[in-house]
Design a protein around this motif. Structure first.
Motif: not given
Length: 120
Positions: A6, A22, A37, A46, A96, A98, A110, A112-113
């Motif tokens: 991301e 992403c 997302w 989450r 994040y 996904n 996933w 890493q954010g």
């Protein structure tokens, strides 16, 4: 090996906009893939913010972001975006990316954010 990366997070004032990106490597954007997302704020679970079916483009949004966020994709580039407008302090979270294959099932993948902070 599937990898999601991301980018695009940052600090923005209330009412501002950000575009998250992403990029997915090692993953074929087939008809069964769903890109999503999520976000996680401090002390909270989450939550799913938006998803898009890569084959049909059908989207779904969390109620609190409807009309403000837009998820989109570029199948040729294996990329997914989250355009966020009219940002509010409560949108502050780590976001994040996904990927999930609805035919193959788990595991899903996933990134890493990326941190999004909405503050004046």
């Amino acid at each position: 090996q599937v990898r999601l990366v991301e980018s695009g997070g940052g600090l923005v004032q209330p009412g501002g906009s950000l575009r998250l990106s992403c990029v997915a490597s090692g993953l074929t954007f087939s008809k069964y893939v769903i890109m999503r997302w999520y976000r996680q704020a401090p002390g909270k679970e989450r939550e799913l913010v938006a998803r898009i079916f890569v084959s049909t483009g059908i989207t779904m949004y969390l109620d609190s972001v409807k009309g403000r966020f837009t998820i989109s994709k570029d199948n040729a580039k294996n990329m997914v975006y989250l355009q966020m407008t009219n940002l509010k302090p409560e949108d502050t979270a780590v976001y994040y990316c996904n990927a999930f294959n609805s035919l193959l099932g788990p595991p899903d993948y996933w990134g890493q954010g990326t941190q999004v902070t909405v503050s004046s």
